[in-house]
Design a protein around this motif. Structure first.
Motif, PDB file in Angstrom:
ATOM      1  N   SER A   1      48.661  32.450  -3.549  1.00 56.52           N
ATOM      2  CA  SER A   1      47.916  33.332  -4.460  1.00 56.52           C
ATOM      3  C   SER A   1      48.342  34.786  -4.297  1.00 56.52           C
ATOM      4  O   SER A   1      48.423  35.524  -5.283  1.00 56.52           O
ATOM      5  CB  SER A   1      46.406  33.177  -4.278  1.00 56.52           C
ATOM      6  OG  SER A   1      46.023  33.445  -2.952  1.00 56.52           O
TER       7      SER A   1
ATOM      8  N   GLU B   1      50.118  36.926  -7.371  1.00 49.33           N
ATOM      9  CA  GLU B   1      49.612  38.247  -7.767  1.00 49.33           C
ATOM     10  C   GLU B   1      50.721  39.298  -7.667  1.00 49.33           C
ATOM     11  O   GLU B   1      50.870  40.136  -8.557  1.00 49.33           O
ATOM     12  CB  GLU B   1      48.436  38.638  -6.879  1.00 49.33           C
ATOM     13  CG  GLU B   1      47.810  39.955  -7.253  1.00 49.33           C
ATOM     14  CD  GLU B   1      46.608  40.289  -6.378  1.00 49.33           C
ATOM     15  OE1 GLU B   1      46.371  41.509  -6.206  1.00 49.33           O
ATOM     16  OE2 GLU B   1      45.935  39.376  -5.877  1.00 49.33           O
TER      17      GLU B   1
ATOM     18  N   ILE C   1      49.468  30.934 -10.398  1.00 50.18           N
ATOM     19  CA  ILE C   1      49.498  30.286  -9.083  1.00 50.18           C
ATOM     20  C   ILE C   1      50.317  29.004  -9.162  1.00 50.18           C
ATOM     21  O   ILE C   1      51.072  28.687  -8.238  1.00 50.18           O
ATOM     22  CB  ILE C   1      48.060  30.014  -8.576  1.00 50.18           C
ATOM     23  CG1 ILE C   1      47.379  31.347  -8.255  1.00 50.18           C
ATOM     24  CG2 ILE C   1      48.070  29.099  -7.362  1.00 50.18           C
ATOM     25  CD1 ILE C   1      45.931  31.237  -7.853  1.00 50.18           C
TER      26      ILE C   1
END
Length: 116
Positions: free
Chosen positions: A55, A59, A65
């Motif tokens: 994750s 980001e 994801i």
């Protein structure tokens, strides 16, 4: 609300210095195909800054994801990254932490993978 789980413990991981991959017609390697993806290269660049979860990687490179996980799995199979720790989310969910398994990748074209 405080958690009983340590959120992100320090991860002490040192990748090996160099890996030599030999690419020739007798022993084809899908490693080059794995790292040819722009997303895979972004994953490697992110992990060059330090260990991270899927994750965190997603980001950092502005992707889903699922896409990050796909590339992380391919890079693990190619032995370029490896799981090094487990962190916990604020809700207590286990998250695998990945890091580079090698600092330098040398691709050699020919029949032997000798380091120079």
């Amino acid at each position: 609300m405080p958690s009983a789980f340590p959120y992100r413990t320090p991860t002490d991981h040192t990748p090996c210095e160099r890996t030599v991959v030999c690419a020739d017609s007798d022993n084809p390697s899908d490693l080059l195909q794995t790292v040819s993806s722009q997303t895979a290269q972004q994953v490697l660049a992110t992990l060059n800054n330090g260990p991270a979860t899927v994750s965190d990687i997603a980001e950092a490179i502005s992707t889903s994801i699922q896409n990050a996980k796909y590339h992380v799995n391919r890079l693990c199979k190619a032995d370029l990254i490896e799981p090094v720790d487990t962190w916990y989310s604020e809700k207590g969910t286990e998250m695998t932490v990945y890091a580079l398994s090698v600092k330098e990748l040398v691709v050699q074209f020919g029949t032997s993978a000798s380091e120079t």
